[in-house]
Design a protein around this motif. Structure first.
Motif, short mmCIF file in Angstrom:
data_model
loop_
_atom_site.label_atom_id
_atom_site.label_comp_id
_atom_site.label_asym_id
_atom_site.label_seq_id
_atom_site.Cartn_x
_atom_site.Cartn_y
_atom_site.Cartn_z
N VAL A 150 72.15 21.37 55.72
CA VAL A 150 70.88 21.35 56.56
C VAL A 150 69.78 22.14 55.84
N ASN A 151 68.59 21.59 55.91
CA ASN A 151 67.40 22.25 55.12
C ASN A 151 66.23 22.39 56.23
N ALA A 152 66.42 22.04 57.58
CA ALA A 152 65.57 21.97 58.58
C ALA A 152 66.12 22.27 60.09
N ASN A 153 65.19 22.61 61.13
CA ASN A 153 65.51 23.05 62.27
C ASN A 153 66.48 22.00 63.08
N ILE A 154 67.58 22.18 63.91
CA ILE A 154 68.07 20.95 64.72
C ILE A 154 68.20 22.06 65.91
N ARG A 155 67.56 21.28 67.13
CA ARG A 155 67.50 21.99 68.25
C ARG A 155 68.05 21.15 69.48
N VAL A 156 68.60 21.71 70.57
CA VAL A 156 69.10 20.86 71.62
C VAL A 156 68.45 21.48 73.02
N ASN A 157 67.60 20.63 73.63
CA ASN A 157 67.02 21.33 74.67
C ASN A 157 68.22 21.42 75.87
N THR A 158 67.97 22.33 77.00
CA THR A 158 68.93 22.25 78.26
C THR A 158 69.31 21.04 78.81
N GLY A 159 70.62 20.77 78.85
CA GLY A 159 70.41 19.37 79.48
C GLY A 159 71.04 18.30 78.35
N GLY A 160 70.96 18.55 77.18
CA GLY A 160 70.98 17.66 76.37
C GLY A 160 72.49 17.93 75.40
N PHE A 161 72.75 17.07 74.65
CA PHE A 161 73.88 17.47 73.89
C PHE A 161 73.98 16.83 72.47
N LEU A 162 74.54 17.57 71.60
CA LEU A 162 74.61 17.05 70.09
C LEU A 162 75.98 17.79 69.43
N ALA A 163 76.54 16.96 68.87
CA ALA A 163 77.80 17.25 68.13
C ALA A 163 77.60 16.75 66.45
N PHE A 164 77.92 17.60 65.61
CA PHE A 164 78.11 16.95 64.21
C PHE A 164 79.41 17.20 63.58
N ILE A 212 74.85 32.55 68.99
CA ILE A 212 74.44 32.58 70.37
C ILE A 212 75.20 31.68 71.19
N PHE A 213 75.72 32.04 72.33
CA PHE A 213 76.60 31.34 73.15
C PHE A 213 75.80 30.16 74.01
N ARG A 214 76.13 28.96 74.11
CA ARG A 214 75.61 27.80 74.60
C ARG A 214 76.55 27.20 75.29
N PRO A 215 77.30 27.75 76.53
CA PRO A 215 78.14 27.09 77.29
C PRO A 215 77.81 25.78 78.10
N ASP A 216 76.35 25.62 78.28
CA ASP A 216 75.93 24.32 78.62
C ASP A 216 76.21 23.06 77.88
N LEU A 217 76.19 23.15 76.68
CA LEU A 217 76.63 22.29 75.69
C LEU A 217 77.65 21.53 76.02
N TRP A 218 78.79 22.41 76.29
CA TRP A 218 80.18 21.91 76.43
C TRP A 218 80.19 21.00 78.03
N ALA A 219 79.29 21.57 78.87
CA ALA A 219 79.01 20.93 80.26
C ALA A 219 78.55 19.71 79.97
N GLN A 220 77.68 19.39 79.11
CA GLN A 220 76.93 18.23 78.86
C GLN A 220 77.78 17.26 78.00
N ALA A 221 78.92 17.53 77.21
CA ALA A 221 79.52 16.92 76.44
C ALA A 221 80.33 15.79 76.94
N PRO A 222 80.26 14.47 76.13
CA PRO A 222 81.13 13.25 76.70
C PRO A 222 82.70 13.77 76.97
N GLN A 223 83.34 13.35 78.04
CA GLN A 223 84.55 13.60 78.43
C GLN A 223 85.56 13.39 77.29
N GLU A 224 85.27 12.19 76.38
CA GLU A 224 86.08 12.02 75.40
C GLU A 224 86.13 13.08 74.36
#
Length: 190
Positions: free
Chosen positions: A66-80, A165-177
């Motif tokens: 990672v050489n750059a910022n990766i951000r997720v707005n509230t309500g969005g979801f990202l997993a690497f 930083i804790f972001r529990p909202d990410l798991w709330a938005q995560a796909p069920q699988e």
């Protein structure tokens, strides 16, 4: 391998060594990135943001740099989900003297790396020559080994080199699988 078996068949396959923005398009929002040069890392070179209604799972066959910022707005979801190591290079972070280094970090707008990052390998934050930058990491980070290389010198007494930083909202938005865990029960003879 568990996640590759679970999501790989549904993924849009992209062959590249460079991520220059939000990877992949289409539905389902699952992208499998195969390096063009086997054995070389896939590198994020440009910052990108996942929007409030966007969801993305990125599987990387190999290492991720990672050489750059990766951000997720509230309500969005990202997993690497990365097969090999994840490395955050020295230029990612708050420079010494930055007002954010001295002040509070907003968990949505300020972190350098946001999302759920899973690897079987090592998660590393690389140091610079001289005084390092503080890197803010928001979300969930899972690795076999962590190597924290940031050193803020005299600032270490007040600020961490790596701020989680804790972001529990990410798991709330995560796909069920992604939330399901495969458990196999087996009766054994006493």
């Amino acid at each position: 391998d568990y996640y590759f078996r679970k999501f790989g068949g549904d993924a849009q396959v992209v062959q590249t060594n460079t991520i220059t923005g939000r990877p992949g398009t289409g539905n389902p929002p699952i992208v499998l990135i195969r390096p063009v040069l086997p054995g070389s890392p896939v590198t994020v070179t440009n910052s990108f943001t996942i929007g409030a209604t966007d969801s993305l799972i990125v599987l990387v066959e190999g290492a991720l740099t990672v050489n750059a910022n990766i951000r997720v707005n509230t309500g969005g979801f990202l997993a690497f989900i990365v097969r090999d190591n994840i490395t955050v290079n020295p230029q990612v972070g708050f420079a010494v003297g930055s007002p954010r280094l001295a002040g509070a970090v907003n968990r949505v707008t300020d972190p350098h790396l946001t999302g759920i990052y899973i690897t079987d390998g090592t998660f590393t934050t690389l140091p610079e020559v001289g005084l390092d930058r503080q890197v803010a990491l928001a979300g969930t980070f899972v690795a076999d080994t962590f190597v924290f290389g940031r050193d803020l010198d005299l600032g270490n007494a007040t600020y961490p080199g790596e701020l989680f930083i804790f972001r529990p909202d990410l798991w709330a938005q995560a796909p069920q699988e992604l939330k399901e865990i495969e458990i196999r029960w087996e009766e054994v003879n006493p």
